[in-house]
Enzyme design. Structure first.
Site, mmCIF file in Angstrom:
data_model
loop_
_atom_site.group_PDB
_atom_site.id
_atom_site.type_symbol
_atom_site.label_atom_id
_atom_site.label_comp_id
_atom_site.label_asym_id
_atom_site.label_seq_id
_atom_site.Cartn_x
_atom_site.Cartn_y
_atom_site.Cartn_z
ATOM 1 N N HIS A 35 41.233 -6.491 15.873
ATOM 2 C CA HIS A 35 41.634 -6.850 14.503
ATOM 3 C C HIS A 35 41.616 -5.683 13.543
ATOM 4 O O HIS A 35 41.816 -5.882 12.342
ATOM 5 C CB HIS A 35 40.712 -7.929 13.936
ATOM 6 C CG HIS A 35 40.765 -9.234 14.661
ATOM 7 N ND1 HIS A 35 41.575 -10.271 14.279
ATOM 8 C CD2 HIS A 35 40.103 -9.666 15.765
ATOM 9 C CE1 HIS A 35 41.398 -11.298 15.097
ATOM 10 N NE2 HIS A 35 40.512 -10.949 16.016
ATOM 11 N N LYS A 54 41.384 -11.933 -1.374
ATOM 12 C CA LYS A 54 41.025 -11.374 -0.057
ATOM 13 C C LYS A 54 39.694 -10.662 -0.231
ATOM 14 O O LYS A 54 39.230 -10.482 -1.361
ATOM 15 C CB LYS A 54 42.093 -10.388 0.418
ATOM 16 C CG LYS A 54 42.462 -9.339 -0.635
ATOM 17 C CD LYS A 54 43.610 -8.436 -0.222
ATOM 18 C CE LYS A 54 44.972 -9.080 -0.286
ATOM 19 N NZ LYS A 54 45.550 -9.423 1.004
ATOM 20 N N ARG A 55 39.051 -10.238 0.872
ATOM 21 C CA ARG A 55 37.833 -9.456 0.729
ATOM 22 C C ARG A 55 38.101 -8.196 -0.095
ATOM 23 O O ARG A 55 39.211 -7.673 -0.093
ATOM 24 C CB ARG A 55 37.292 -9.053 2.107
ATOM 25 C CG ARG A 55 36.532 -10.162 2.804
ATOM 26 C CD ARG A 55 35.337 -10.637 1.990
ATOM 27 N NE ARG A 55 34.250 -9.681 2.052
ATOM 28 C CZ ARG A 55 33.189 -9.823 2.828
ATOM 29 N NH1 ARG A 55 33.043 -10.903 3.582
ATOM 30 N NH2 ARG A 55 32.242 -8.908 2.822
ATOM 31 N N LYS A 97 42.397 -2.361 0.850
ATOM 32 C CA LYS A 97 43.235 -3.454 0.335
ATOM 33 C C LYS A 97 43.715 -3.152 -1.086
ATOM 34 O O LYS A 97 44.596 -3.827 -1.603
ATOM 35 C CB LYS A 97 42.466 -4.772 0.384
ATOM 36 C CG LYS A 97 42.120 -5.214 1.817
ATOM 37 C CD LYS A 97 41.296 -6.490 1.817
ATOM 38 C CE LYS A 97 40.774 -6.879 3.194
ATOM 39 N NZ LYS A 97 41.763 -7.560 4.041
ATOM 40 N N THR A 155 46.590 -12.643 6.707
ATOM 41 C CA THR A 155 47.000 -14.036 6.911
ATOM 42 C C THR A 155 47.173 -14.718 5.552
ATOM 43 O O THR A 155 47.941 -15.668 5.440
ATOM 44 C CB THR A 155 45.974 -14.808 7.767
ATOM 45 O OG1 THR A 155 44.658 -14.511 7.279
ATOM 46 C CG2 THR A 155 46.064 -14.420 9.219
ATOM 47 N N LYS A 200 49.980 -17.515 4.019
ATOM 48 C CA LYS A 200 49.661 -18.749 3.283
ATOM 49 C C LYS A 200 50.396 -18.768 1.945
ATOM 50 O O LYS A 200 50.949 -19.800 1.537
ATOM 51 C CB LYS A 200 48.146 -18.839 3.035
ATOM 52 C CG LYS A 200 47.335 -19.009 4.308
ATOM 53 C CD LYS A 200 45.841 -18.694 4.113
ATOM 54 C CE LYS A 200 45.188 -18.461 5.477
ATOM 55 N NZ LYS A 200 43.866 -17.797 5.377
#
Ligand code: 26W
Length: 848
Positions: free
Chosen positions: A391, A583-584, A589, A691, A695
């Site tokens: 991952h 998100k985290r 990110k 992911t 969504k």
């Protein structure tokens, strides 16, 4: 969180009017009830309230009604669980065992109601005047089952839903953590962590199975012994013992009779307490020993980077795989037809990242030491059983255990890893004679600095198949992380692009859009076959359909606005553009890129009061690992700067920033249906898949994103005109890095970037508090801006301008939003699981 629900009526006055006798049916009526039978569902609720919970109808609290409702649907599910398992066992079917240290399940009651077709019956039943709480408030009593950090844990949960829905025999294995991911609170804008005691209110979905407990050895030492024929027979002795108790969570498929289960282990001490210590007067010592063993399943590690050298973490990993392997063996050998010769024919194990990789030496140890099987035969079984999903490419997230720690906790397993390595290095010598660099690259042991075991290498070497989680990620996996293994084992690497379950992430969480889709397509069948949403494309130009689609979105935004008001005290308009990053919190990110853009907009508005921008609400949700200081600094910066902007009346409410605390599955279910714009802005090459991107697109949000992870495939599906792609691609990132990236170049050459960064570095937003955001400021300049935020800023800002322009064109935006929903059927986890079942697990369906 389970608290303070509003009641339909005041509980005390409500039953003053109680007329009819309390309907408490006899326990014989526990049998399967008709899905449409509201009356029977109601009876089941009352029966459980009375006979299971021993509560008086007149004094029952909302929480009791939630448990009684859950038990009413649970009995329906358990009947089918027993039936399913009976069929699987009798037919001795091949099963998939999913090994994961994390499952981010969220709430279970509503999704179980939907999957069993009982949602309507339950909703109607709860309208009964004898039930003083309404349906939503009953469901809100359930604490999230948050036994995961982020994408990896949520993926595991989506996969369980798809496996059951597709009638695939499968069991998930993991740990029954008493405390899931911490609860987040903001104090002064800063993240504070609190324990997540999700079990406290009771867990109707976890069924303890003490009859299937197992005991496992740990620690101790290895004695080198030779048998009477001179064979080396090492013996692992002097071990401690841990007991594992399974707790089963039933997993009901959608619109099918299959019910699989998730088996989670809690740890118990082997003896009540050590009698010797007790007799010697060491009562407290003896109980303390016991407590130490029982900490194994206490808490989920809150980091999504590797826990460097934490002994408890390695013990957690070993504990759950050792328990699970014994459980699998018990099930296999319970059937007299089964032997070790058909073990790999009946059993497929998927390793969710390297966290369960110690299962590899554990199964080898069982086969070689306990079953006295020749090494090569054991290795053949192992490599036919295991497959591994990677991952992440981030080097800091690749697990490495120091040899000395391994030796202390699992001395025999370390020896076995050395033996696997010997065999491996012989194969490397055969393929590349005399090439010591290749041996160093392939070795399971890293020799520079502190000697350590490379768990990802071990997983690749022992698996028949290794997969990445998006097309781009799999390519990079082969090219950058494991080129040596790709050459040594051609064909071993495959791609399996992630997916999400359309049940939770559209049908359950977005009833308004779901109803529109169902009304338009004529049935709910799309929830089983998400490609059917393609049929919405032809309605995309239709003004009436556009209006209906955007009405659903607007209503969802109004709901979220109310949550923002309650949680953050901020007023936002549902007519603004809802720009969402959930998100985290991680540097890669790039939530800080989003923050720079917010500051740029704010400054432009201040400098030009006539500036014409679409009103925007920037919505954030993110937890930072408790020890990740820079991530926490970014959270505080967004909160503090956001509060400043929210309070500035000069910009006429055109920019609002709402950071919702305690992001979790149940909150995601409220935010995602309300999003207009989906922020997927990682540095290209860093996000394995994502992911949340899927969504949000499924719920009609347009993506603003880099060509990273699954964004690339989302762009291919929705079309270039329905997504805002910006920034460097992977090759450009690599090229810039090779040339030598210097953030100061961007600082000096771009006036806006320079001013914003200086602004962050000043104490303008934190008067009297110097250097509040020094960490963030430094990371972007002196720290070298490792994720190239400044390099992508201008292109990001331009992409936002395009989003702003499209949003003004109501028809254009609606059309694009509809196209997103219509064209992302590929990202159903049903498609992903079909690919795993066909190409990795060779797992046939079993219709119950
Ligand atoms: C503490 C050890 C540890 C190390 C890594 C825990 C968790 C991780 C994972 C990398 C965290 C994770 O959730 N990864 C995400 O997995 C998703 C499902 O495949 C992907 O969509 C995300 O891109 C990836 O970051």
């Amino acid at each position: 969180m389970a608290s303070n629900s509003k009641t339909k009526k005041n509980i005390t006055d409500k039953n003053a009017s109680s007329k009819a006798p309390i309907p408490c049916p006899s326990p014989e009526t526990t049998s399967l009830f008709d899905a449409a039978d509201t009356a029977k569902f109601k009876q089941a609720i009352f029966r459980h309230l009375t006979y299971t919970l021993a509560r008086d109808l007149h004094t029952a609290q909302p929480h009791d009604w939630w448990i009684a409702t859950s038990l009413a649907v649970r009995e329906h599910i358990l009947a089918r669980l027993i039936k399913t398992q009976g069929v699987h066992n009798r037919h001795n079917v091949r099963r998939l065992y999913y090994f994961s240290l994390e499952y981010l399940m969220g709430r279970l009651t509503e999704s179980n109601l939907h999957n069993t077709g009982l949602h309507h019956a339950a909703r109607e039943a709860i309208k009964d005047p004898d039930i003083p709480v309404d349906f939503e408030n009953i469901l809100n009593e359930e604490a999230d089952m948050g036994l995961g950090n982020g994408g990896l844990g949520r993926l595991a949960s989506c996969f369980l839903d798809s496996l059951a829905t597709l009638d695939l025999p499968a069991i998930g294995y993991g740990i029954y953590y008493e405390f899931g991911l911490f609860r987040q609170e903001f104090v002064n804008g800063a993240q504070i962590e609190h324990p997540d005691s999700w079990m406290l209110g009771g867990t109707p979905w976890g069924i303890e199975r003490p009859e299937n407990k197992v005991s496992i050895p740990i620690k101790g030492r290895v004695e080198n012994i030779f048998d009477d024929r001179g064979n080396y027979r090492p013996r692992w002795v002097g071990t401690d013992t841990i007991i594992g108790i399974p707790h089963d969570i039933p997993i009901a498929g959608y619109d099918t009779d299959t019910v699989n289960f998730l088996r989670l282990w809690s740890s118990r001490s082997a003896s009540e307490f050590d009698l010797n210590a007790f007799n010697a007067g060491g009562y407290v010592e003896a109980v303390r020993e016991k407590a130490v063993t029982e900490t194994i399943s206490k808490v989920l590690y809150p980091n999504d980077k590797t826990e460097n050298g934490k002994e408890l973490r390695l013990i957690q990993q070993y504990f759950f795989v050792a328990c699970s392997l014994r459980d699998i063996m018990r099930r296999h050998f319970r059937n007299p037809e089964n032997t070790w010769d058909n073990f790999a024919g009946k059993i497929a194990i998927q390793l969710n990242d390297t966290h369960p990789a110690v299962a590899i030496p554990e199964l080898m140890r069982i086969l070689v030491d306990e079953e006295e099987m020749p090494w090569d035969k054991a290795w053949t079984i192992v490599t036919r059983v295991f497959a591994y999903t990677n991952h992440t490419l981030l080097p800091e997230a690749l697990e490495k255990w120091s040899v000395s720690l391994f030796e202390r906790v699992l001395p025999r397993h370390l020896q076995i890893i050395y033996s696997i390595n010997d065999h491996l290095l012989r194969a490397v010598e055969t393929k590349w004679p005399g090439d010591n660099d290749k041996k160093r690259d392939c070795s399971l042991i890293e020799e520079n600095g502190r000697k350590s075991v490379r768990m990802a290498s071990l997983s690749v070497v022992a698996s028949h198949t290794v997969n990445g989680v998006a097309a781009l990620h799999t390519e990079l996996l082969k090219k950058l992380l494991f080129p040596q293994y790709d050459a040594l084992y051609p064909g071993r690497f495959q791609n399996k692009t992630n997916g999400i379950t359309p049940r939770r992430w559209l049908l359950d969480c977005n009833p308004r859009l779901s109803k529109l889709i169902t009304d338009t397509l004529g049935s709910t069948h799309w929830a089983r076959d998400l490609d059917e949403l393609r049929a919405l494309e032809k309605h995309a130009p239709d003004p009436a359909f556009q209006r209906a689609f955007m009405d659903a979105k607007r209503a969802n935004k109004a709901d979220l606005a109310a949550i923002i008001k309650t949680e953050c005290g901020i007023d936002v308009s549902p007519d603004a553009l809802f720009d969402v990053q959930v998100k985290r919190l991680h540097e890669y990110k790039r939530q800080h890129l989003n923050l720079l853009h917010i500051l740029a907009l704010y400054r432009r508005a201040l400098q030009n009061p006539a500036l014409d921008i679409v009103p925007r609400v920037f919505v954030f949700g993110a937890k930072a690992a408790p020890g990740y200081d820079l991530a926490k600094n970014i959270i505080r910066a967004i909160n503090v700067i956001g509060a400043h902007i929210n309070a500035d009346t000069r910009i006429g409410g055109k920019i609002k920033v709402a950071f919702l605390p305690n992001y979790r599955v149940s909150l995601a279910e409220k935010i995602i249906p309300a999003a207009d714009l989906s922020e997927q802005i990682s540095t290209a090459g860093k996000e394995a898949s994502g992911t949340g991107n899927m969504k949000l697109a499924l719920n009609g949000a347009l993506t603003i994103g880099t060509l990273d992870g699954a964004n690339v495939e989302i762009k291919e599906e929705v079309g270039d005109g329905n997504i805002f792609i910006f920034g460097m691609n992977v090759d450009e990132v690599e090229a810039l890095r090779a040339r030598g990236y210097n953030p100061w170049d961007y600082y000096h050459n771009d006036e806006e970037i320079r001013t914003i960064i200086d602004w962050i570095g000043s104490d303008y937003f934190t008067p009297g508090e110097h250097g509040a955001f020094a960490q963030l400021h430094d990371s972007l300049l002196n720290g070298g801006d490792p994720f190239m935020v400044l390099a992508d800023f201008r292109s990001y800002s331009d992409a936002h301008a395009k989003a702003d322009a499209l949003y003004r064109d109501k028809a254009g935006w609606s059309r694009a939003a509809i196209m997103n929903t219509a064209r992302v059927g590929k990202f159903s986890s049903d498609r992903t699981i079909r690919e795993y079942a066909g190409q990795i697990w060779r797992l046939p369906k079993v219709k119950v």
